[in-house]
Motif scaffolding. Structure first.
Motif, short mmCIF file in Angstrom:
data_model
loop_
_atom_site.label_atom_id
_atom_site.label_comp_id
_atom_site.label_asym_id
_atom_site.label_seq_id
_atom_site.Cartn_x
_atom_site.Cartn_y
_atom_site.Cartn_z
N UNK A 291 -2.93 -9.21 -2.68
CA UNK A 291 -2.98 -10.05 -1.49
C UNK A 291 -1.92 -11.16 -1.55
N UNK A 292 -1.69 -11.72 -2.74
CA UNK A 292 -0.65 -12.74 -2.88
C UNK A 292 0.72 -12.16 -2.57
N UNK A 293 0.96 -10.93 -3.04
CA UNK A 293 2.23 -10.26 -2.72
C UNK A 293 2.38 -10.12 -1.21
N UNK A 294 1.34 -9.67 -0.54
CA UNK A 294 1.39 -9.45 0.91
C UNK A 294 1.66 -10.76 1.64
N UNK A 295 0.99 -11.84 1.21
CA UNK A 295 1.19 -13.13 1.86
C UNK A 295 2.63 -13.61 1.74
N UNK A 296 3.21 -13.44 0.56
CA UNK A 296 4.57 -13.93 0.34
C UNK A 296 5.61 -13.03 0.98
N UNK A 297 5.35 -11.73 1.02
CA UNK A 297 6.33 -10.81 1.60
C UNK A 297 6.24 -10.81 3.12
N UNK A 298 5.01 -10.88 3.64
CA UNK A 298 4.82 -10.77 5.08
C UNK A 298 4.82 -9.32 5.55
N UNK A 299 4.85 -9.12 6.83
CA UNK A 299 4.87 -7.76 7.37
C UNK A 299 6.16 -7.05 6.97
N UNK A 300 6.13 -5.74 6.66
CA UNK A 300 5.00 -4.81 6.82
C UNK A 300 4.20 -4.57 5.53
N UNK A 301 4.24 -5.49 4.59
CA UNK A 301 3.55 -5.28 3.33
C UNK A 301 2.03 -5.14 3.56
N UNK A 302 1.39 -4.27 2.78
CA UNK A 302 -0.04 -4.10 2.88
C UNK A 302 -0.52 -3.08 1.86
N UNK A 303 -1.83 -2.98 1.72
CA UNK A 303 -2.38 -2.02 0.76
C UNK A 303 -3.73 -1.52 1.25
N UNK A 304 -4.13 -0.38 0.71
CA UNK A 304 -5.43 0.21 1.00
C UNK A 304 -6.04 0.68 -0.31
N UNK A 305 -7.35 0.74 -0.34
CA UNK A 305 -8.04 1.23 -1.53
C UNK A 305 -8.04 2.74 -1.55
N UNK A 306 -7.83 3.33 -2.73
CA UNK A 306 -7.81 4.79 -2.85
C UNK A 306 -9.19 5.36 -2.59
#
Length: 306
Positions: A291-306
């Motif tokens: 989540x920290x990575x996504x906040x700092x990178x911004x869109x389109x960064x994101x992840x989903x659980x396997x």
């Protein structure tokens, strides 16, 4: 980063290993196995900044891009030997040719999922490869201190949130983890059988979940997130609620340098196993780091659980 369970706040800076570090390392002959890998490349760069004469022994970089090539690490080595630590003759020849005073053994098969696909390669590299390096150091005659880098995965998984201590039982339920436990057993046997009173001071260093610039390995959280951004997809995370001891790559390397210096100064009480990890503030769920990575990178960064 201190020895044992302790840690200092923030990230250390190359060149500030501890007071007198440059004076201690200047001109020292050092062999780094695994110098083409992520941690090995950073360690080689740091040792060169401290004035050491560094030789390397490893396979060619196995990622593209790689920190080794981006930073010109091979060109900094005297020499850089591309060979497999599973070959005892190659290890013996490299050790004899460079006559190091200090050896940092980082060469390894370092990926858990790959160990499931290639268990024999994992055991041959991590266990017998380690034995080859220690035996070559024993026969070399010049080595004063040897640091064998294993992993915090070397412990028996007790399903507890309490940090492991160095005396906890070794184990491992997958090929990678068990190979790291075997590395520790091999190193301890050599220490007791051959090095108890000299000539080589041998210590093992246990660290895990290392992050930082220049890591392009597969199945690592931040590289996987960055690759997902590049491809326009969301990263798939298998165990987002798992709590890991996260640390910047320079922190355990700082500890390895401190430990090697203690051994080089003749302080043989340090010739044992050591954990290197963060304090409680660095022990976070995988999801929190993602989540920290996504906040700092911004869109389109994101992840989903396997």
């Amino acid at each position: 980063m201190g020895l044992g369970q302790g840690a200092v706040e923030g990230v250390v800076t190359p060149g500030t290993e501890c007071p007198g570090a440059t004076r201690f390392w200047s001109g020292r002959r050092v062999l780094v196995t695994g110098h083409t890998g992520f941690k090995g490349a950073w360690l080689t760069l740091w040792l060169r900044m401290l004035g050491a004469r560094v030789a390397g022994l490893a396979l060619a970089p196995d990622t593209e891009p790689s920190l080794c090539r981006a930073a010109g690490v091979e060109g900094l080595c005297e020499p850089s030997t591309l060979a497999d630590i599973r070959d005892p003759r190659a290890v013996h020849d490299a050790m004899a040719h460079t006559a190091p005073e200090f050896v940092f053994h980082l060469a390894a098969q370092a990926l858990v999922r790959r160990s499931y696909r290639a268990p024999l390669e994992t055991y041959a590299t991590n266990v017998m490869g380690t034995a080859h390096v220690i035996e070559a150091a024993r026969q070399c005659g010049s080595v004063r201190a040897l640091i064998v880098v294993t992993s915090d995965k070397c412990y028996e998984n007790r399903e507890s949130d309490t940090p492991h201590r160095e005396g906890d039982p070794l184990g491992g339920s997958d090929p990678y983890s068990s190979s790291k436990a075997c590395q520790e057993i091999v190193a301890a046997a050599y220490r007791e059988s051959y090095f108890a009173a000299g000539p080589v001071a041998l210590a093992t260093a246990r660290a895990g979940n290392v992050i930082g610039g220049g890591d392009w390995a597969e199945d690592r959280l931040l590289p996987d997130l960055a690759r997902a951004v590049k491809s326009g997809a969301k990263a798939v995370i298998r165990n987002p609620r798992a709590v890991r001891p996260w640390q910047h790559v320079l922190e355990p390397l700082h500890g390895y340098l401190m430990l090697a210096r203690r051994l080089g100064e003749g302080r043989r009480a340090f010739a044992e196993a050591w954990n290197f990890g963060p304090d409680e503030s660095g022990q976070l769920p995988v999801a929190a780091v993602a989540d920290a990575f996504v906040r700092h990178w911004g869109q389109p960064a994101g992840w989903v659980e396997a």
